[in-house]
Design an enzyme around this catalytic site. Structure first.
Site, PDB file in Angstrom:
ATOM      1  N   ARG A 121      69.615  10.269  39.802  1.00  0.00           N
ATOM      2  CA  ARG A 121      70.951   9.701  40.055  1.00  0.00           C
ATOM      3  C   ARG A 121      70.903   8.216  40.431  1.00  0.00           C
ATOM      4  NH1 ARG A 121      72.082  14.772  42.705  1.00  0.00           N
ATOM      5  NH2 ARG A 121      73.097  16.097  41.162  1.00  0.00           N
ATOM      6  N   LYS A 143      75.078  -3.923  32.233  1.00  0.00           N
ATOM      7  CA  LYS A 143      75.427  -3.052  31.097  1.00  0.00           C
ATOM      8  C   LYS A 143      74.140  -2.447  30.568  1.00  0.00           C
ATOM      9  CE  LYS A 143      79.574  -4.828  28.905  1.00  0.00           C
ATOM     10  NZ  LYS A 143      80.090  -5.366  27.636  1.00  0.00           N
ATOM     11  N   GLU A 185      73.404 -16.291  21.181  1.00  0.00           N
ATOM     12  CA  GLU A 185      74.147 -15.865  22.381  1.00  0.00           C
ATOM     13  C   GLU A 185      74.514 -17.095  23.229  1.00  0.00           C
ATOM     14  OE1 GLU A 185      75.997 -12.638  23.408  1.00  0.00           O
ATOM     15  OE2 GLU A 185      74.060 -11.858  22.779  1.00  0.00           O
ATOM     16  N   LYS A 227      77.877 -16.407  33.532  1.00  0.00           N
ATOM     17  CA  LYS A 227      77.804 -14.940  33.496  1.00  0.00           C
ATOM     18  C   LYS A 227      77.879 -14.334  34.893  1.00  0.00           C
ATOM     19  CE  LYS A 227      76.539 -10.821  31.440  1.00  0.00           C
ATOM     20  NZ  LYS A 227      76.038 -10.113  30.288  1.00  0.00           N
ATOM     21  N   GLU A 237      84.441  -4.695  33.299  1.00  0.00           N
ATOM     22  CA  GLU A 237      85.098  -5.162  32.087  1.00  0.00           C
ATOM     23  C   GLU A 237      86.532  -4.660  31.933  1.00  0.00           C
ATOM     24  OE1 GLU A 237      82.276  -5.919  28.733  1.00  0.00           O
ATOM     25  OE2 GLU A 237      83.795  -4.832  27.604  1.00  0.00           O
ATOM     26  N   ARG A 241      86.044 -10.109  32.035  1.00  0.00           N
ATOM     27  CA  ARG A 241      84.671  -9.962  31.514  1.00  0.00           C
ATOM     28  C   ARG A 241      84.656  -9.733  30.001  1.00  0.00           C
ATOM     29  NH1 ARG A 241      79.523  -6.328  33.766  1.00  0.00           N
ATOM     30  NH2 ARG A 241      78.178  -6.885  32.006  1.00  0.00           N
ATOM     31  N   ASN A 245      82.461 -10.680  25.185  1.00  0.00           N
ATOM     32  CA  ASN A 245      82.292  -9.976  23.915  1.00  0.00           C
ATOM     33  C   ASN A 245      82.762 -10.806  22.721  1.00  0.00           C
ATOM     34  OD1 ASN A 245      81.306  -7.587  25.100  1.00  0.00           O
ATOM     35  ND2 ASN A 245      83.391  -7.024  25.684  1.00  0.00           N
ATOM     36  N   HIS A 248      81.491 -10.301  19.200  1.00  0.00           N
ATOM     37  CA  HIS A 248      80.658  -9.097  19.199  1.00  0.00           C
ATOM     38  C   HIS A 248      81.203  -7.932  18.376  1.00  0.00           C
ATOM     39  CE1 HIS A 248      78.281 -11.213  22.105  1.00  0.00           C
ATOM     40  NE2 HIS A 248      77.459 -10.183  22.269  1.00  0.00           N
ATOM     41  N   HIS A 252      78.364  -6.456  16.061  1.00  0.00           N
ATOM     42  CA  HIS A 252      77.833  -5.086  16.097  1.00  0.00           C
ATOM     43  C   HIS A 252      77.988  -4.394  14.738  1.00  0.00           C
ATOM     44  CE1 HIS A 252      78.171  -4.913  20.771  1.00  0.00           C
ATOM     45  NE2 HIS A 252      77.095  -5.561  20.358  1.00  0.00           N
ATOM     46  N   HIS A 264      70.317  -9.708  16.836  1.00  0.00           N
ATOM     47  CA  HIS A 264      71.575  -9.608  17.592  1.00  0.00           C
ATOM     48  C   HIS A 264      72.238 -10.983  17.738  1.00  0.00           C
ATOM     49  CE1 HIS A 264      74.580  -8.152  20.370  1.00  0.00           C
ATOM     50  NE2 HIS A 264      74.230  -9.088  21.228  1.00  0.00           N
TER      51      HIS A 264
END
Ligand SMILES: NC(=O)c1ccc[n+]([C@@H]2O[C@H](COP(=O)([O-])OP(=O)(O)OC[C@H]3O[C@@H](n4cnc5c(N)ncnc54)[C@H](O)[C@@H]3O)[C@@H](O)[C@H]2O)c1
Length: 364
Positions: A121, A143, A185, A227, A237, A241, A245, A248, A252, A264
């Site tokens: 956990r 993330k 990026e 960031k 998000e 936030r 993206n 993105h 993706h 990427h």
């Protein structure tokens, strides 16, 4: 050395960025993380180059640490890799007091972060990014996740690390392809941060490529401070936030369509070109703005095959994007440098028309 603070409701932690040697990195880990034992998940290529010294330092400073290597390919960002790591943690009797040390690029960070968030956990974890992309982006913000049914990061969690240590010393062994991916990026932050940084990136593009120390340090500073501040404002998000993206949704889809033959970061830069066209189609930016905003990603060389996609297939791959709501496609679009719009609803006609124009642009 620069120090940044992330303050979220689930955790507060520090990002140290500098040109640390391995001894110093391990020292920072042991000073900041009180753990019984360390499980070090390390990228195979990074291990080949730095592994002996890293193991020596961990063993010297922590008594004994357990090392597990993984290959960083998108196809390894899967549940079967995660299972192997769970298996190893359990076989070696790692308990709740264990600390996971993640040394590698975004693939190690995303996979290892997911394991850390779920094993018993949740156990402590430290990101030690070794690619530019991971240093400016994926190591910060918690993330985690893996690809599922050919969809990027479909399964995952938000799980903030306890510490991030970025050292530019790792970058000297990156291939030109990986440097390029990191730049993809970084380009994104040019739009998010505003005109001054966008223009800095335009005029220093080649110096970033050649890893000019002064330029790289300034670029890291801008990206990391952006960031850390956005993540502190909106950990999960729900709002602001989402700007991270930018580009993105397209990126993706390109990655999955071309079965990850495009990196990427390069997919992000291509995604930004497409997103800007979409902004123009929707009347959010003028033709003059479009021409000016395309200059930065257009400095990249894109693979020829990037124009070969079937638009219907590519669009279908966007349907599972996490930003969509009630089955409608939502995009992050640019209004001006430093001014992004989130949750912009786009219909399939607008999207197809933007994709056709993107194809024309990329083919010249
Ligand atoms: N979690 C997030 O917020 C977030 C953000 C952006 C990207 N990502 C994810 O990050 C991943 C991409 O990460 P990446 O670009 O770091 O790629 P990566 O982890 O696949 O690493 C790229 C390659 O570089 C090699 N490598 C790593 N460090 C090296 C070094 N110092 N010297 C020599 N070789 C080295 C690796 O072995 C690999 O072959 C994608 O899966 C993407 O989805 C996540």
């Amino acid at each position: 050395m620069k120090t940044y603070h992330v303050r979220t409701s689930s955790k507060k932690y520090t990002v140290h960025s500098g040109s640390f040697g391995i001894k110093e990195i391990v020292h920072l880990v042991t000073q900041n993380l009180k753990c019984d034992r360390f499980f070090v998940l390390i990228d195979k290529n990074v291990n080949k180059i730095y592994g002996t010294e890293i193991q020596k330092e961990f063993n010297r400073q922590t008594g004994e640490s357990y090392f597990f290597q993984m290959t960083s390919l998108e196809k390894q960002k899967s549940y079967s890799t995660i299972q192997k790591i769970y298996d190893e943690l359990a076989k070696q009797n790692f308990g709740r007091d264990a600390g996971m040390i993640l040394i590698g690029g975004g693939v190690v960070g995303d996979i290892g972060g997911f394991v850390a968030s779920t094993y018993m956990r949740g156990i402590k974890c430290v990101h030690i990014p070794t690619t530019i992309l991971a240093a400016v982006d994926s190591s910060i913000g918690g993330k985690t996740g893996y690809n599922f049914r050919n969809t990027k990061n479909l399964i995952g969690s938000f799980y903030q690390p306890d510490l991030v240590i970025t050292s530019t010393e790792f970058f000297s062994s990156l291939s030109p392809k990986e440097i390029d991916s990191g730049i993809g990026e970084i380009i994104k932050y040019g739009y998010l941060s505003g005109k001054k940084f966008y223009e800095y990136l335009l005029s220093n593009y080649n110096s970033i490529h050649s890893l000019d120390k002064r330029v790289i340090e300034y670029v890291l500073q801008e990206c990391i401070s952006f960031k850390t501040s956005v993540v502190s404002d909106d950990e999960r998000e729900g709002g602001i936030r989402k700007v991270l993206n930018f580009g993105h949704t397209f990126a993706h889809a390109f990655e999955s369509y071309y079965q990850y033959k495009i990196s990427h970061g390069k997919a992000v830069a291509a995604g930004i070109l497409a997103a800007n066209i979409l902004s123009h189609k929707k009347g959010i930016i003028t033709t003059n703005q479009l021409n000016s905003f395309q200059k930065l990603p257009a400095m990249m060389k894109f693979p020829k095959f990037l124009q070969e996609f079937d638009s219907t297939d590519l669009t279908r791959r966007m349907d599972l994007d996490k930003k969509n709501k009630s089955g409608k496609l939502n995009f992050v679009l640019l209004k001006d440098l430093g001014e992004l719009l989130i949750d912009v609803n786009v219909n399939k006609n607008e999207l197809n028309s933007a994709l056709n124009e993107f194809k024309r642009l990329i083919s010249v």
